[in-house]
Design a protein around this motif. Structure first.
Motif, PDB file in Angstrom:
ATOM      1  N   SER A 204       6.768  12.292  -4.257  1.00  5.40           N
ATOM      2  CA  SER A 204       6.713  12.761  -5.270  1.00  5.40           C
ATOM      3  C   SER A 204       5.245  13.674  -5.291  1.00  5.40           C
ATOM      4  O   SER A 204       4.352  13.221  -5.127  1.00  5.40           O
ATOM      5  CB  SER A 204       7.064  12.049  -6.544  1.00  5.40           C
ATOM      6  OG  SER A 204       5.919  11.156  -6.753  1.00  5.40           O
ATOM      7  N   SER A 205       5.120  15.007  -5.838  1.00  2.00           N
ATOM      8  CA  SER A 205       4.052  15.846  -6.069  1.00  2.00           C
ATOM      9  C   SER A 205       4.183  16.330  -7.440  1.00  2.00           C
ATOM     10  O   SER A 205       5.055  17.146  -7.732  1.00  2.00           O
ATOM     11  CB  SER A 205       4.117  17.062  -5.013  1.00  2.00           C
ATOM     12  OG  SER A 205       2.809  17.779  -5.303  1.00  2.00           O
ATOM     13  N   LEU A 206       3.453  16.029  -8.324  1.00  2.00           N
ATOM     14  CA  LEU A 206       3.648  16.339  -9.861  1.00  2.00           C
ATOM     15  C   LEU A 206       2.529  17.055 -10.359  1.00  2.00           C
ATOM     16  O   LEU A 206       1.266  16.911 -10.062  1.00  2.00           O
ATOM     17  CB  LEU A 206       3.618  15.001 -10.613  1.00  2.00           C
ATOM     18  CG  LEU A 206       4.614  13.809  -9.967  1.00  2.00           C
ATOM     19  CD1 LEU A 206       4.625  12.723 -10.978  1.00  2.00           C
ATOM     20  CD2 LEU A 206       6.182  14.373 -10.022  1.00  2.00           C
TER      21      LEU A 206
ATOM     22  N   VAL B  37      -3.455  21.299 -10.355  1.00  2.44           N
ATOM     23  CA  VAL B  37      -3.768  19.805  -9.959  1.00  2.44           C
ATOM     24  C   VAL B  37      -2.607  19.251  -9.736  1.00  2.44           C
ATOM     25  O   VAL B  37      -1.734  19.030 -10.779  1.00  2.44           O
ATOM     26  CB  VAL B  37      -4.886  19.096 -10.888  1.00  2.44           C
ATOM     27  CG1 VAL B  37      -4.847  17.728 -10.447  1.00  2.44           C
ATOM     28  CG2 VAL B  37      -5.917  19.833 -11.138  1.00  2.44           C
ATOM     29  N   ARG B  38      -2.257  18.517  -8.498  1.00  6.70           N
ATOM     30  CA  ARG B  38      -1.302  17.983  -8.110  1.00  6.70           C
ATOM     31  C   ARG B  38      -1.488  16.413  -8.117  1.00  6.70           C
ATOM     32  O   ARG B  38      -2.426  16.210  -7.336  1.00  6.70           O
ATOM     33  CB  ARG B  38      -0.557  18.524  -7.149  1.00  6.70           C
ATOM     34  CG  ARG B  38       0.427  19.774  -7.375  1.00  6.70           C
ATOM     35  CD  ARG B  38       1.266  20.249  -6.057  1.00  6.70           C
ATOM     36  NE  ARG B  38       2.001  21.374  -6.403  1.00  6.70           N
ATOM     37  CZ  ARG B  38       2.970  21.000  -7.124  1.00  6.70           C
ATOM     38  NH1 ARG B  38       3.611  19.921  -6.974  1.00  6.70           N
ATOM     39  NH2 ARG B  38       3.880  22.195  -7.476  1.00  6.70           N
ATOM     40  N   GLN B  39      -0.583  15.588  -8.492  1.00  4.19           N
ATOM     41  CA  GLN B  39      -0.685  13.988  -7.987  1.00  4.19           C
ATOM     42  C   GLN B  39       0.368  13.789  -7.301  1.00  4.19           C
ATOM     43  O   GLN B  39       1.520  13.751  -7.672  1.00  4.19           O
ATOM     44  CB  GLN B  39      -0.666  13.402  -9.576  1.00  4.19           C
ATOM     45  CG  GLN B  39      -0.976  11.879  -9.325  1.00  4.19           C
ATOM     46  CD  GLN B  39      -0.981  11.104 -10.619  1.00  4.19           C
ATOM     47  OE1 GLN B  39      -2.127  11.288 -11.208  1.00  4.19           O
ATOM     48  NE2 GLN B  39      -0.192  10.149 -10.832  1.00  4.19           N
TER      49      GLN B  39
ATOM     50  N   GLU C 253      10.831  14.442  -2.427  1.00  6.58           N
ATOM     51  CA  GLU C 253      11.228  14.687  -0.831  1.00  6.58           C
ATOM     52  C   GLU C 253      11.855  13.520  -0.519  1.00  6.58           C
ATOM     53  O   GLU C 253      11.046  12.155  -0.953  1.00  6.58           O
ATOM     54  CB  GLU C 253      10.005  15.167   0.130  1.00  6.58           C
ATOM     55  CG  GLU C 253       9.298  16.392  -0.087  1.00  6.58           C
ATOM     56  CD  GLU C 253       8.286  16.716   0.706  1.00  6.58           C
ATOM     57  OE1 GLU C 253       8.555  16.760   2.146  1.00  6.58           O
ATOM     58  OE2 GLU C 253       7.234  16.818   0.355  1.00  6.58           O
ATOM     59  N   ALA C 254      12.799  13.334   0.239  1.00  8.56           N
ATOM     60  CA  ALA C 254      13.086  12.107   0.854  1.00  8.56           C
ATOM     61  C   ALA C 254      13.308  12.256   2.324  1.00  8.56           C
ATOM     62  O   ALA C 254      13.867  13.120   2.861  1.00  8.56           O
ATOM     63  CB  ALA C 254      14.432  11.456   0.390  1.00  8.56           C
TER      64      ALA C 254
ATOM     65  N   ASN D   6       0.747  -1.157   0.080  1.00  4.09           N
ATOM     66  CA  ASN D   6       0.044  -0.011   0.060  1.00  4.09           C
ATOM     67  C   ASN D   6       0.833   1.469   0.036  1.00  4.09           C
ATOM     68  O   ASN D   6       1.948   1.340   0.718  1.00  4.09           O
ATOM     69  CB  ASN D   6      -0.895   0.101   1.306  1.00  4.09           C
ATOM     70  CG  ASN D   6      -0.078   0.084   2.346  1.00  4.09           C
ATOM     71  OD1 ASN D   6       0.474  -0.746   2.955  1.00  4.09           O
ATOM     72  ND2 ASN D   6      -0.539   1.183   3.205  1.00  4.09           N
ATOM     73  N   TYR D   7       0.540   2.470  -0.931  1.00 11.32           N
ATOM     74  CA  TYR D   7       1.022   3.574  -0.765  1.00 11.32           C
ATOM     75  C   TYR D   7       0.190   4.733  -0.480  1.00 11.32           C
ATOM     76  O   TYR D   7      -1.030   4.474  -0.992  1.00 11.32           O
ATOM     77  CB  TYR D   7       1.421   3.766  -2.245  1.00 11.32           C
ATOM     78  CG  TYR D   7       2.782   2.500  -2.747  1.00 11.32           C
ATOM     79  CD1 TYR D   7       4.001   2.658  -2.226  1.00 11.32           C
ATOM     80  CD2 TYR D   7       2.120   1.412  -3.217  1.00 11.32           C
ATOM     81  CE1 TYR D   7       4.787   1.547  -2.881  1.00 11.32           C
ATOM     82  CE2 TYR D   7       2.879   0.536  -3.740  1.00 11.32           C
ATOM     83  CZ  TYR D   7       4.337   0.393  -3.430  1.00 11.32           C
ATOM     84  OH  TYR D   7       5.110  -0.427  -3.903  1.00 11.32           O
ATOM     85  N   GLN D   8       0.752   5.560   0.168  1.00  7.83           N
ATOM     86  CA  GLN D   8      -0.248   6.889   0.436  1.00  7.83           C
ATOM     87  C   GLN D   8      -0.082   7.919  -0.674  1.00  7.83           C
ATOM     88  O   GLN D   8       1.005   8.247  -1.296  1.00  7.83           O
ATOM     89  CB  GLN D   8       0.040   7.402   1.709  1.00  7.83           C
ATOM     90  CG  GLN D   8      -0.016   6.618   2.964  1.00  7.83           C
ATOM     91  CD  GLN D   8      -1.487   6.256   2.997  1.00  7.83           C
ATOM     92  OE1 GLN D   8      -2.397   7.059   2.983  1.00  7.83           O
ATOM     93  NE2 GLN D   8      -1.609   4.966   3.395  1.00  7.83           N
ATOM     94  N   CYS D   9      -1.249   8.003  -1.360  1.00  4.25           N
ATOM     95  CA  CYS D   9      -1.384   8.854  -2.287  1.00  4.25           C
ATOM     96  C   CYS D   9      -2.380   9.862  -2.389  1.00  4.25           C
ATOM     97  O   CYS D   9      -3.125   9.941  -1.441  1.00  4.25           O
ATOM     98  CB  CYS D   9      -1.884   8.242  -3.819  1.00  4.25           C
ATOM     99  SG  CYS D   9      -0.686   7.024  -4.303  1.00  4.25           S
ATOM    100  N   ALA D  10      -2.392  10.958  -3.136  1.00  2.00           N
ATOM    101  CA  ALA D  10      -3.402  12.155  -3.157  1.00  2.00           C
ATOM    102  C   ALA D  10      -3.662  12.876  -4.481  1.00  2.00           C
ATOM    103  O   ALA D  10      -2.808  12.815  -5.190  1.00  2.00           O
ATOM    104  CB  ALA D  10      -3.136  13.024  -2.133  1.00  2.00           C
TER     105      ALA D  10
END
Length: 265
Positions: A172-174, A140-142, A243-244, A124-128
């Motif tokens: 990553s915010s794209l 709009v950011r992914q 970000e890391a 599972n990954y946290q996405c937005a």
């Protein structure tokens, strides 16, 4: 008489406010609803935490909170960046607002195959997906957060055997000009790490992961630079922030780095 009273109830939110102070954002936070998210091969059902806000002019007393909920409950299409733009425009129209924000955060699941045993498991990954506007300019950011392994190059170099490693979060915010699946976005982060993660591993897989990470040591700086390099080469990416964060195994603090770039500038 009862029907008459219902139709003549006052609309307090639409009344004027004499304090003449505009509100930057007002709305609802903590909405939790089932949603469908677009995936590389098929849409995915998940549960989202949602924040929706709009700007409020100085002369208006309040906004209509129920309209936010109604908009989300009417949603039936899989979420992606294009749908977020349409959803955002509809929100502003219903709330008679000039600017606002929609933030939809959710777990996204990817079926993965272990490197040696080929054992299947789900990560599972946290996405937005985040839509916002300021002075009418809509963005709009992914976003995707991938947990990975990082191994310290310095520790490897100075130690007679072994090297300290840790779990890291790569985010990553794209801003995109063409679709990119969350699976692809996660893969960019995982390919930038010392090694990716799996939910289930056999001993042969554990050996592989340990040795692969040892052969690919990376500082936190390396992690963000490698993500940035991949995103620089992808024409679909208009702008990004990466970000890391390394949750250090030999310190009681994290190592952190980020890079931000807008290719349009």
């Amino acid at each position: 008489m009862e029907a008459e009273n219902k139709t003549t109830l006052p609309d307090v939110q639409s009344s004027e406010d004499e304090r003449n102070i505009a509100i930057n954002r007002v709305g609802v936070r903590g909405i939790r609803l089932p949603v469908i998210v677009a995936g590389r091969e098929a849409p995915q059902h998940t549960v989202a935490d949602i924040t929706m806000t709009v700007s409020l002019p100085a002369d208006k007393k309040g906004t209509h909170m129920s309209r936010f909920i109604a908009l989300m409950e009417e949603l039936s299409e899989p979420l992606d960046a294009d749908l977020m733009r349409r959803l955002f425009a509809e929100m502003l129209e219903r709330l008679h607002a000039e600017d606002g924000t929609i933030e939809i955060r959710f777990p996204f699941f990817v079926r993965k195959i272990a490197p040696v045993s080929k054992l299947e498991s789900i990560m599972n990954y946290q996405c937005a997906l985040i839509a916002s506007s300021v002075k009418g300019e809509v963005t709009v950011r992914q976003e995707a957060l991938a947990p990975v392994t990082s191994l310290c190059p310095c520790s490897k170099e100075i130690s007679r055997y072994g090297a300290h490693n840790q779990r890291s979060h790569l985010t990553s915010s794209l801003i995109l000009s063409a679709p990119m699946s969350f699976e692809e976005q996660v893969a960019i982060a995982e390919n930038s790490a010392s090694c990716q993660l799996w939910s289930r591993l056999k001993r042969s897989d554990e050996k592989y992961v340990t040795e692969y990470a040892y052969d690919h040591p990376k500082f936190v700086e390396d992690l963000v630079r490698d993500m940035a390099k991949a995103l620089n080469a992808d024409d679909r990416v208009v702008a990004y922030r990466v970000e890391a964060e390394n949750f250090e195994s030999i310190h009681n603090h994290s190592a952190y780095a980020w890079i931000e770039r807008d290719k349009r500038l």
